[in-house]
Design a protein around this motif. Sequence first.
Motif, mmCIF file in Angstrom:
data_model
loop_
_atom_site.group_PDB
_atom_site.id
_atom_site.type_symbol
_atom_site.label_atom_id
_atom_site.label_comp_id
_atom_site.label_asym_id
_atom_site.label_seq_id
_atom_site.Cartn_x
_atom_site.Cartn_y
_atom_site.Cartn_z
ATOM 1 N N PHE A 1 -1.822 2.412 4.479
ATOM 2 C CA PHE A 1 -2.635 2.498 3.267
ATOM 3 C C PHE A 1 -1.790 2.856 2.047
ATOM 4 C CE2 PHE A 1 -6.194 2.387 6.188
ATOM 5 C CZ PHE A 1 -7.167 1.714 5.448
ATOM 6 N N ALA A 2 -0.716 3.612 2.227
ATOM 7 C CA ALA A 2 0.178 3.891 1.100
ATOM 8 C C ALA A 2 0.857 2.609 0.626
ATOM 9 C CB ALA A 2 1.216 4.939 1.500
ATOM 10 N N LYS A 3 1.391 1.820 1.576
ATOM 11 C CA LYS A 3 2.015 0.546 1.212
ATOM 12 C C LYS A 3 1.007 -0.393 0.559
ATOM 13 C CE LYS A 3 5.794 0.073 4.598
ATOM 14 N NZ LYS A 3 6.873 -0.211 3.636
ATOM 15 N N ALA A 4 -0.192 -0.446 1.131
ATOM 16 C CA ALA A 4 -1.218 -1.356 0.609
ATOM 17 C C ALA A 4 -1.650 -0.946 -0.791
ATOM 18 C CB ALA A 4 -2.412 -1.380 1.556
ATOM 19 N N ASN B 1 -2.110 -2.999 -5.400
ATOM 20 C CA ASN B 1 -2.594 -2.326 -6.609
ATOM 21 C C ASN B 1 -4.045 -1.886 -6.442
ATOM 22 O OD1 ASN B 1 -2.374 -1.263 -9.191
ATOM 23 N ND2 ASN B 1 -3.010 -3.162 -10.197
ATOM 24 N N GLN B 2 -4.300 -1.183 -5.323
ATOM 25 C CA GLN B 2 -5.646 -0.707 -4.991
ATOM 26 C C GLN B 2 -5.598 0.825 -4.871
ATOM 27 O OE1 GLN B 2 -7.350 -4.089 -5.384
ATOM 28 N NE2 GLN B 2 -8.622 -2.891 -4.035
ATOM 29 N N PRO B 3 -5.957 1.564 -5.927
ATOM 30 C CA PRO B 3 -5.869 3.030 -5.883
ATOM 31 C C PRO B 3 -6.709 3.661 -4.777
ATOM 32 C CG PRO B 3 -6.196 2.248 -8.133
ATOM 33 C CD PRO B 3 -6.386 1.064 -7.236
ATOM 34 N N VAL C 1 -7.391 7.006 0.627
ATOM 35 C CA VAL C 1 -7.545 7.035 2.080
ATOM 36 C C VAL C 1 -6.310 7.664 2.721
ATOM 37 C CG1 VAL C 1 -7.760 5.621 4.167
ATOM 38 C CG2 VAL C 1 -9.087 5.044 2.123
ATOM 39 N N ALA C 2 -5.125 7.264 2.269
ATOM 40 C CA ALA C 2 -3.882 7.812 2.825
ATOM 41 C C ALA C 2 -3.789 9.315 2.575
ATOM 42 C CB ALA C 2 -2.682 7.093 2.222
ATOM 43 N N GLN C 3 -4.126 9.740 1.372
ATOM 44 C CA GLN C 3 -4.040 11.163 1.039
ATOM 45 C C GLN C 3 -5.104 11.976 1.786
ATOM 46 O OE1 GLN C 3 -2.684 11.769 -3.391
ATOM 47 N NE2 GLN C 3 -3.847 9.859 -3.295
ATOM 48 N N SER D 1 6.807 7.957 -1.947
ATOM 49 C CA SER D 1 7.365 6.824 -2.671
ATOM 50 C C SER D 1 6.287 6.043 -3.405
ATOM 51 C CB SER D 1 8.110 5.898 -1.698
ATOM 52 O OG SER D 1 8.656 4.786 -2.369
ATOM 53 N N ALA D 2 5.119 5.895 -2.793
ATOM 54 C CA ALA D 2 4.048 5.096 -3.381
ATOM 55 C C ALA D 2 3.323 5.815 -4.505
ATOM 56 C CB ALA D 2 3.047 4.689 -2.296
ATOM 57 N N THR D 3 3.158 7.138 -4.371
ATOM 58 C CA THR D 3 2.358 7.888 -5.349
ATOM 59 C C THR D 3 3.191 8.721 -6.314
ATOM 60 O OG1 THR D 3 2.122 9.855 -3.924
ATOM 61 C CG2 THR D 3 0.502 8.080 -3.650
ATOM 62 N N GLY D 4 4.439 9.031 -5.939
ATOM 63 C CA GLY D 4 5.269 9.902 -6.775
ATOM 64 C C GLY D 4 4.929 11.369 -6.652
ATOM 65 N N LYS D 5 4.038 11.740 -5.733
ATOM 66 C CA LYS D 5 3.635 13.143 -5.579
ATOM 67 C C LYS D 5 4.634 13.855 -4.676
ATOM 68 C CE LYS D 5 -1.241 12.353 -6.527
ATOM 69 N NZ LYS D 5 -2.648 12.584 -6.119
#
Length: 573
Positions: free
Chosen positions: A177-180, A185-187, A192-194, A306-310
């Motif tokens: 879900f992070a990659k997706a 470009n689906q926030p 879901v990943a978080q 990597s996907a979110t920068g958090k």
Amino acid sequence: MITTVKGSAGWPITAVLTPGGKPIWIDAYVPKTQLLTIAERFAVIWQQKPQRLLQVAENISKQVATLSLQPESKWSSAIVRDNVEEILTELDQQERGLVGAPKFPSEALLLLMLESYLETPTPALRQQLTLWLGRLSSRGIRDHVHGNFHRYATDAIWQVPHYEKMLYNQALLIKVFAKAGYLLNQPEYFAVAQDTAAFVDNVLKSQSGGYYSAIDADYFSQEGGYYLFEKPQFDKIDTDIIRQFAWYQYKAEALHAPYIAKQEPSQHARDILKTIKNQLPMPHIDKKVLLSWNALLADAFVELYSATGKTNYLVNAQSLVSMIETKLIENGRLKRAYYLGEAGSDALLEDYVCLAQAYHNLYTVTFDDIRQVKARKLLRDIVYNKMNSDVIRNTSDGELISPEALFYHLAKTYSFADSTLSRASRASKKSLQNAYLRAPMTSYSSAGVLLNRWQTGKQHVFAQGNGHIKLVRESANQAKIVISLKAGWHINSHSPNQKSLIATALLIDGQQINTDNYPQPIERKLGFSDKPLSLFEENVEISFKPNGQWLEVKLQACSDNVCLLPEAFKFKL
């Protein structure tokens, strides 16, 4: 073995063995009552006619030993591409996933599809992905109260799950879900990943810092009893809260569980349901801390960072790897599990490669040399300890990721200036190709690595690990590519002095950016050139307006002595 004997596979696998350890019977997912009946029957036969069972064991052993290791067709990348296309056309057209029931998330196939979408972002593939991910995130296979996933759905519509929860599912689905979220470009996929990451932190994290392996489905003799709502519980919930969810019925019983029909319920509604369930004792948790599954989770945290920068996810990954180093490495050797304060049994190939992958991906996002050194050491340990078989018999992923495919990918990545890993990579490639051809429709990870489709993030290493590249989105109208190079390494500028050298180029949807965006190059004479070259070195930033869908970066790296082959990376804008 189970595929050879029965023609199909599944999990968990149950086998009955002779005292000498040879199998006389094997099957997948056998209920307790059925297993007891089978065991009693074999016990009677063993007492009366043991030679009969010994002959069965001998026949099975011969069947497996004589399994042909020669593929039916000759290897070519075109065959793999055709197989991938065939797999996608044979998916469940209505519900996605593999056709029929039970339905497993098939994370390895989803990752292959995401990698394929980066290479060729067609509307049809995007539609397949969004429908499949939508089913996973909205139907009953996801626990909408606690925020995580059950192991698989027992039906063909992703609705009624087998209520067991496995750490590896959570890890792989966080990564998916992070990659997706990034590539499509689906926030909502990030959410879901978080949500799943929060669950493993809150429920599965142990005092040691490692994460427990599983939560039982059984709850006081009721499958899924902890997650199902009875009528007395319904009566305590406001109608407005109930209406925010859709509800499926569990079998023929007056038990129901929530799912999402149209729009995501409010966090308040979820909290109300969670409060009701938190008043109950938890189902039994399997408190083994398994190295490979924890390494998969560390890798998933890296992906989410990597996907979110958090940065909290990067901290989680680093802390988890530190736990593995403290609790699951003894005298330089990896251990498979940590339980009740002790590490037990030597680690297997999957443990080594999963940890090596976590180290490598940490290196990718931090450019910290120690991570690279540790990844390389683990890969060399695999070779020295002969954990990588000369003949790979099976590359099917099952519910996890093929360790053989992962080893080849990493060995190839680290084969530069390392003759041991270079030889191992070449041997592994040939064996992996042959094994893939024997099971092409279930070897998703092998297809991905053999087609070199594993580059899907915002950050990458290049130049044999001596360069780092990442995409930074500064605002809606401004972005930049940041390139870092180790001492003694350079890339050609956007206007090299020699025609034989490849220019650094940024292309948005196939069109080069304005040359004014590139920084001023330096002129430097390298050991292999009589004339000065036009180069970028150390830290390079190239700013541009992200007016498009896809960014491709092409570059060629050179040391003071030699230029490497050109490389290219693709980013979603």
